[in-house]
Design a protein around this motif. Structure first.
Motif, PDB file in Angstrom:
ATOM      1  N   THR A 297      -6.227 -11.654 -19.297  1.00 15.87           N
ATOM      2  CA  THR A 297      -7.412 -12.397 -18.828  1.00 15.87           C
ATOM      3  C   THR A 297      -7.721 -12.190 -17.337  1.00 15.87           C
ATOM      4  O   THR A 297      -8.893 -12.248 -16.955  1.00 15.87           O
ATOM      5  N   PRO A 298      -6.706 -11.944 -16.457  1.00 15.66           N
ATOM      6  CA  PRO A 298      -7.053 -11.678 -15.050  1.00 15.66           C
ATOM      7  C   PRO A 298      -7.874 -10.407 -14.858  1.00 15.66           C
ATOM      8  O   PRO A 298      -8.444 -10.192 -13.781  1.00 15.66           O
TER       9      PRO A 298
ATOM     10  N   HIS B  10      -8.703  -2.809  -1.798  1.00 15.28           N
ATOM     11  CA  HIS B  10      -8.855  -4.226  -2.149  1.00 15.28           C
ATOM     12  C   HIS B  10      -8.679  -4.514  -3.643  1.00 15.28           C
ATOM     13  O   HIS B  10      -8.473  -5.670  -4.016  1.00 15.28           O
ATOM     14  N   HIS B  11      -8.810  -3.492  -4.495  1.00 16.26           N
ATOM     15  CA  HIS B  11      -8.783  -3.744  -5.937  1.00 16.26           C
ATOM     16  C   HIS B  11      -7.839  -2.775  -6.652  1.00 16.26           C
ATOM     17  O   HIS B  11      -8.241  -2.055  -7.558  1.00 16.26           O
ATOM     18  N   PHE B  12      -6.584  -2.771  -6.240  1.00 14.54           N
ATOM     19  CA  PHE B  12      -5.604  -1.924  -6.908  1.00 14.54           C
ATOM     20  C   PHE B  12      -4.282  -2.663  -6.996  1.00 14.54           C
ATOM     21  O   PHE B  12      -3.718  -3.088  -5.981  1.00 14.54           O
ATOM     22  N   ASP B  13      -3.798  -2.823  -8.219  1.00 14.00           N
ATOM     23  CA  ASP B  13      -2.530  -3.502  -8.485  1.00 14.00           C
ATOM     24  C   ASP B  13      -1.520  -2.439  -8.909  1.00 14.00           C
ATOM     25  O   ASP B  13      -1.541  -1.981 -10.053  1.00 14.00           O
TER      26      ASP B  13
ATOM     27  N   PHE C  98      -0.675  -1.024 -12.663  1.00 13.90           N
ATOM     28  CA  PHE C  98      -0.980   0.388 -12.922  1.00 13.90           C
ATOM     29  C   PHE C  98       0.230   1.108 -13.510  1.00 13.90           C
ATOM     30  O   PHE C  98       0.127   1.775 -14.542  1.00 13.90           O
ATOM     31  N   LEU C  99       1.376   0.976 -12.867  1.00 12.40           N
ATOM     32  CA  LEU C  99       2.577   1.667 -13.334  1.00 12.40           C
ATOM     33  C   LEU C  99       3.005   1.161 -14.708  1.00 12.40           C
ATOM     34  O   LEU C  99       3.389   1.946 -15.583  1.00 12.40           O
ATOM     35  N   GLY C 100       2.903  -0.142 -14.916  1.00 10.99           N
ATOM     36  CA  GLY C 100       3.277  -0.716 -16.203  1.00 10.99           C
ATOM     37  C   GLY C 100       2.385  -0.246 -17.326  1.00 10.99           C
ATOM     38  O   GLY C 100       2.873   0.175 -18.392  1.00 10.99           O
TER      39      GLY C 100
ATOM     40  N   PHE D  27      -8.881  -3.385 -13.228  1.00 11.31           N
ATOM     41  CA  PHE D  27      -8.609  -2.659 -14.472  1.00 11.31           C
ATOM     42  C   PHE D  27      -9.365  -1.336 -14.492  1.00 11.31           C
ATOM     43  O   PHE D  27      -8.876  -0.331 -15.003  1.00 11.31           O
ATOM     44  N   PHE D  28     -10.572  -1.318 -13.917  1.00 12.24           N
ATOM     45  CA  PHE D  28     -11.353  -0.082 -13.806  1.00 12.24           C
ATOM     46  C   PHE D  28     -10.571   0.975 -13.033  1.00 12.24           C
ATOM     47  O   PHE D  28     -10.447   2.128 -13.469  1.00 12.24           O
ATOM     48  N   ALA D  29     -10.023   0.594 -11.885  1.00 14.48           N
ATOM     49  CA  ALA D  29      -9.253   1.532 -11.065  1.00 14.48           C
ATOM     50  C   ALA D  29      -8.029   2.037 -11.824  1.00 14.48           C
ATOM     51  O   ALA D  29      -7.699   3.232 -11.772  1.00 14.48           O
ATOM     52  N   VAL D  30      -7.376   1.150 -12.545  1.00 18.42           N
ATOM     53  CA  VAL D  30      -6.177   1.520 -13.302  1.00 18.42           C
ATOM     54  C   VAL D  30      -6.514   2.539 -14.397  1.00 18.42           C
ATOM     55  O   VAL D  30      -5.828   3.554 -14.549  1.00 18.42           O
TER      56      VAL D  30
END
Length: 423
Positions: free
Chosen positions: A134-135, A322-325, A329-331, A389-392
């Motif tokens: 949901t995030p 600013h918008h990258f987790d 991403f790795l998971g 999520f887009f960046a991922v």
């Protein structure tokens, strides 16, 4: 309807933005291809990334704001070019995909399709039950549409990128390559149906069983008519003595068919890129030599201007500051690769392939490339997923595409077989 009008200053900014996007996309696309052995599309995205908030916007914010933070009509013009590039990409993908399947390889193709596509899609479908996504939900999305996007993201394979890898390595005519492309072709059709359903469900409207079934039914009917009725109708209209359009400009006529399918899809609440993809399939089937020449011209136009700008704008949208987790991403990257590889390898082994051949299929089917990026941009533009999520999804498409190229170069350098002899 008000016409788009621009002042000389606004028009200058539009042209300056286009000049930077096309030059950066082609230059870095060429360098990535020649120096790193990477697919050209990767360099095109990096070309946009350099001009976006991640690099130019971070180090030179004033220049970035002046060039790319255009509002009103200026932004609309760039957006129009971006969407035309996406439509042409899907159109070209449609008429370039594998059309024939060898009888002797049907069982192997069916097995890989079950493992690489069905298994991966089902795992992706149930993943939100075990992990909270949901995030990463967009403003117009709902959990059902997001679940479909997750399932597609894990299952998708890129025909254009894996084809380019095979061409560059001189293995495009091998049995291994033909099996991969045939499987990916069937997979693409299935997953684009799923994407059409997901985009139809986006928008925050009330979800009911009848509403969902209605959208699925409309999508399937549209696919059925396009695949089974339109090729014959298209060929019949092409030969008509009253078809003055094709006599005036065959290129203009084929592009008209492309945008007609896209517009029809939009009217039926099916995403326009699905219409463009189906138009490409219809055009690709026709044996008309004049149409075959037109396809070459359209590829030149698309790959020379519109499609590089589309991929550059994808990079431009990436804000890795600013918008990258990184952990997400790795998971998600490792999970997607593991699921797709596991399903493919098990299926290939059950089809009596050795371990190396099975793993080669796993690597090839993991190449997400263009379709993975298209999935990300469509889901993001429609508000199904957020920027993180887009960046991922874009970065996963890039990483898996690079990995496939390097792996097959390594296999060939060792003199290993891509595919064992038929059992």
């Amino acid at each position: 309807m008000s016409a788009i009008t621009l002042t000389d200053f606004e028009l200058t900014r539009v042209f300056f933005a286009i000049i930077l996007l096309i030059a950066s996309a082609h230059s870095l696309g060429y360098l990535f291809q020649r120096l790193l052995g990477a697919p050209k599309v990767i360099g095109e995205i990096v070309g946009g990334l350099v001009l976006g908030p991640t690099i130019l916007g971070f180090f030179f914010p004033s220049a970035y704001q002046w060039i790319f933070h255009a509002f009103g009509s200026e932004g609309q013009l760039i957006a129009i070019i971006y969407w035309i590039g996406l439509v042409l990409l899907m159109f070209i993908s449609g008429f370039e995909i594998q059309k024939s399947v060898s009888r002797e390889d049907k069982k192997l193709i069916a097995a890989i399709l079950i493992g690489a596509t069905s298994f991966s899609f089902l795992v992706g479908w149930f993943t939100p039950h075990f992990y909270d996504f949901t995030p990463y939900l967009g403003v117009n999305g709902n959990m059902l549409s997001l679940t479909i996007i997750i399932a597609i993201a894990i299952a998708v394979t890129s025909i254009p990128v894996i084809s380019r890898v095979f061409i560059d390595l001189g293995i495009i005519n091998t049995r291994f390559a033909k099996i991969v492309l045939a499987t990916a072709t069937i997979e693409d059709v299935i997953l684009w149906v799923a994407l059409a359903v997901a985009t139809g469900l986006a928008g925050g409207e009330l979800l009911s069983t009848s509403n969902i079934l209605s959208k699925v039914f409309i999508t399937l009917v549209f696919f059925a008519i396009a695949l089974f009725a339109m090729p014959k109708l298209f060929e019949l209209v092409n030969k008509s003595r009253f078809n003055f359009f094709i006599r005036s400009s065959a290129t203009g006529y084929v592009l008209f068919v492309c945008f007609l399918f896209a517009a029809t899809a939009s009217i039926l609440s099916v995403n326009i890129i699905i219409g463009a993809f189906l138009a490409g399939l219809v055009v690709g089937i026709t044996p008309d030599k004049k149409i075959a020449k037109v396809k070459v011209h359209i590829k030149e136009i698309g790959l020379g201007f519109f499609i590089p700008i589309y991929f550059a704008v994808v990079g431009l949208k990436l804000d890795l500051i600013h918008h990258f987790d990184i952990l997400f991403f790795l998971g998600f990257l490792l999970f997607a690769i593991l699921v797709k590889t596991l399903g493919t390898v098990i299926a290939a082994r059950l089809a009596r392939q050795d371990w190396l051949s099975s793993f080669n299929f796993g690597v090839a089917m993991n190449t997400r490339g263009g379709p993975g990026i298209v999935l990300a941009t469509v889901a993001f533009d429609l508000g199904i997923i957020n920027e993180t999520f887009f960046a991922v999804l874009v970065l996963i498409a890039i990483v898996t595409s690079l990995a496939a190229g390097y792996w097959f170069r390594f296999v060939l350098s060792k003199g290993w077989d891509l595919l064992s002899d038929p059992a």
